[in-house]
Design an enzyme around this catalytic site. Sequence first.
Site: not given
Length: 235
Positions: A35-38, A62
């Site tokens: 997921v884009e948060a990391g 991120e």
Amino acid sequence: IAKQRPRVVNLGVGMPALVGAIAREEGVDGFTLSVEAGPIGGVPAERLSFGASSNPEAIVDEPAQFDFYDGGGIDMTFVGAGEIDLAGNVNVSMFGQGESIMIAGVGGFINITQSTPSIIFMGTLTAGGLAVRTGNGTLQIHHEGRHRKIVPQVSHLSFNGPYIAELGRKILYVTERAVFEIRAGRLTLVEIAPGIELERDILAHCPAGLVVASDLREMDRRLFVDAPMNLGRAR
């Protein structure tokens, strides 16, 4: 997922976040969720906890995650869609008009959808009160939603469907009752859920001009049974 065996998969907020849980339930492996948060690896969290993951293999900052995405690091993405139009364009960023306008923004949506070879949009055909029933291999609409997701033209362009299709990338639009793809530059209905009537349950809630494929087929009945689909064995 079981058929294509991608290497790295991105999941978006909302319904797409459930893909990780379903994959875990079905015993499907051979890919890495992110997921884009990391977080990289593990199973992404759902709803208000979206952005976190349980048992990730790594957590990067991120900006580094987006460098990875922008560089073509992911093979497949599952994302949501607020509006879809007859050309296959998608709006996730701005809704309404005048004083009632709502700006949601795009987050990492553009970065992800512009750099991924396989894009699957997920959501319901209508929203606002939709209630469905499943369990016996069919889908029944118990209460229809007030808002239509498929519109003549999106009110804000977040994803240019015809352009991405011309690049040769795979695009699917998956709803609870129907599956669409772009054919000859037009949004085309290619699958319909068992138990659903084409005219009453789909075309009546879509703009005039929606293309219905000549090879229209039925969605897998296992999707509508409250039991495992045994996807982990489909190798």
